[in-house]
Enzyme design. Structure first.
Site, PDB file in Angstrom:
ATOM      1  N   THR A 124     -25.105  -7.144 -39.429  1.00 44.93           N
ATOM      2  CA  THR A 124     -24.975  -5.548 -39.888  1.00 44.93           C
ATOM      3  C   THR A 124     -23.517  -5.024 -39.705  1.00 44.93           C
ATOM      4  OG1 THR A 124     -25.077  -5.099 -37.475  1.00 44.93           O
ATOM      5  CG2 THR A 124     -27.172  -5.101 -38.628  1.00 44.93           C
TER       6      THR A 124
ATOM      7  N   CYS B 153     -20.352  -9.265 -40.153  1.00 48.59           N
ATOM      8  CA  CYS B 153     -21.526 -10.064 -39.235  1.00 48.59           C
ATOM      9  C   CYS B 153     -22.913  -9.502 -40.078  1.00 48.59           C
ATOM     10  CB  CYS B 153     -21.657  -9.553 -37.817  1.00 48.59           C
ATOM     11  SG  CYS B 153     -21.986  -7.949 -37.155  1.00 48.59           S
TER      12      CYS B 153
ATOM     13  N   ASP C 140     -19.681 -14.252 -38.776  1.00 50.37           N
ATOM     14  CA  ASP C 140     -20.514 -14.906 -37.944  1.00 50.37           C
ATOM     15  C   ASP C 140     -21.497 -15.578 -39.085  1.00 50.37           C
ATOM     16  OD1 ASP C 140     -22.386 -12.882 -38.424  1.00 50.37           O
ATOM     17  OD2 ASP C 140     -23.034 -12.745 -36.605  1.00 50.37           O
TER      18      ASP C 140
ATOM     19  N   HIS D  55      -3.690  13.178 -41.057  1.00 48.31           N
ATOM     20  CA  HIS D  55      -4.503  12.080 -40.735  1.00 48.31           C
ATOM     21  C   HIS D  55      -3.617  11.029 -39.517  1.00 48.31           C
ATOM     22  CE1 HIS D  55      -7.534  13.221 -43.296  1.00 48.31           C
ATOM     23  NE2 HIS D  55      -6.541  13.295 -44.401  1.00 48.31           N
TER      24      HIS D  55
ATOM     25  N   HIS E 115      -8.031   8.038 -44.945  1.00 46.01           N
ATOM     26  CA  HIS E 115      -7.960   8.993 -43.679  1.00 46.01           C
ATOM     27  C   HIS E 115      -7.568   8.310 -42.348  1.00 46.01           C
ATOM     28  CE1 HIS E 115     -10.264  12.693 -45.312  1.00 46.01           C
ATOM     29  NE2 HIS E 115      -9.267  12.247 -46.243  1.00 46.01           N
TER      30      HIS E 115
HETATM   31  C1  RB5 Z   1     -26.679 -12.131 -35.506  1.00 44.00           C
HETATM   32  O1  RB5 Z   1     -28.181 -12.372 -35.661  1.00 44.00           O
HETATM   33  C2  RB5 Z   1     -26.559 -10.684 -35.454  1.00 44.00           C
HETATM   34  O2  RB5 Z   1     -26.896  -9.881 -34.368  1.00 44.00           O
HETATM   35  C3  RB5 Z   1     -25.060 -10.194 -36.071  1.00 44.00           C
HETATM   36  O3  RB5 Z   1     -24.591 -10.723 -37.109  1.00 44.00           O
HETATM   37  C4  RB5 Z   1     -24.834  -8.816 -35.966  1.00 44.00           C
HETATM   38  O4  RB5 Z   1     -25.688  -8.150 -37.059  1.00 44.00           O
HETATM   39  C5  RB5 Z   1     -24.575  -8.088 -34.561  1.00 44.00           C
HETATM   40  O5  RB5 Z   1     -24.153  -6.806 -34.853  1.00 44.00           O
END
Ligand code: RB5
Length: 150
Positions: A66, A64, A7, A132, A97
């Site tokens: 996080t 993304c 994203d 595993h 694993h």
């Molecule tokens: C987008 O702002 C953010 O929520 C997305 O990139 C991600 O971190 C979601 O888990």
């Protein structure tokens, strides 16, 4: 063949990952996003996870902000083992694993140098199999039980 997507929160890390794949002459497809406009991470998880789930692509990389949301979404697809990794140890274990077929990272968590290192470790590590494999078979059994109970 590796499919890659992110994203907006993972866009710059995605470019760094595509550069690694290009340098290593690994065939890959960049499935977007292509600019910094705000998009919804499940849409990009779906692009990559559908191809890995169907066998059209062998492996995938998703990013993304996080790494959390995009890994949750990708893991809805049967046969997908999307692993969110943060450091060299988790990158290595995700393959050794868990035989992770999608590597997931956080674009707001890692530097480009760190992400390049983690994808390199994941690409170069082999699945250990043995005990595993038995555990992965249990995950497959969960998927099959859920499918047949619907
Ligand atoms: C987008 O702002 C953010 O929520 C997305 O990139 C991600 O971190 C979601 O888990």
């Amino acid at each position: 063949m590796i499919v890659v997507a992110s994203d907006h929160g993972g866009l710059s890390l995605k470019s760094a990952i595509c550069a690694v794949l290009k340098e290593r002459e690994i065939v890959y497809r960049d499935l977007g996003t292509d600019n910094g406009d705000s998009v919804d991470y499940p849409d990009f998880a779906a692009k990559v996870a559908a191809q890995v789930s169907s066998g059209e692509a062998e492996q995938g990389v998703l990013i993304c902000g996080t790494g959390i949301g995009i890994s949750i979404a990708a893991n809805k697809y049967p046969g997908v083992r999307a692993a969110l990794v943060h450091d060299p140890f988790t990158a290595k274990m995700s393959k050794e694993h868990n035989n992770a077929n999608i590597l997931v990272m956080g674009g707001r968590v890692l530097s480009e140098v760190e992400a390049r290192n983690l994808v390199t470790i994941w690409l170069d590590t082999a699945f250990e199999g043995g005990r595993h494999q038995k555990r992965l078979d249990k995950i497959t059994a969960i998927e099959e039980n859920l499918r047949s109970s619907r």
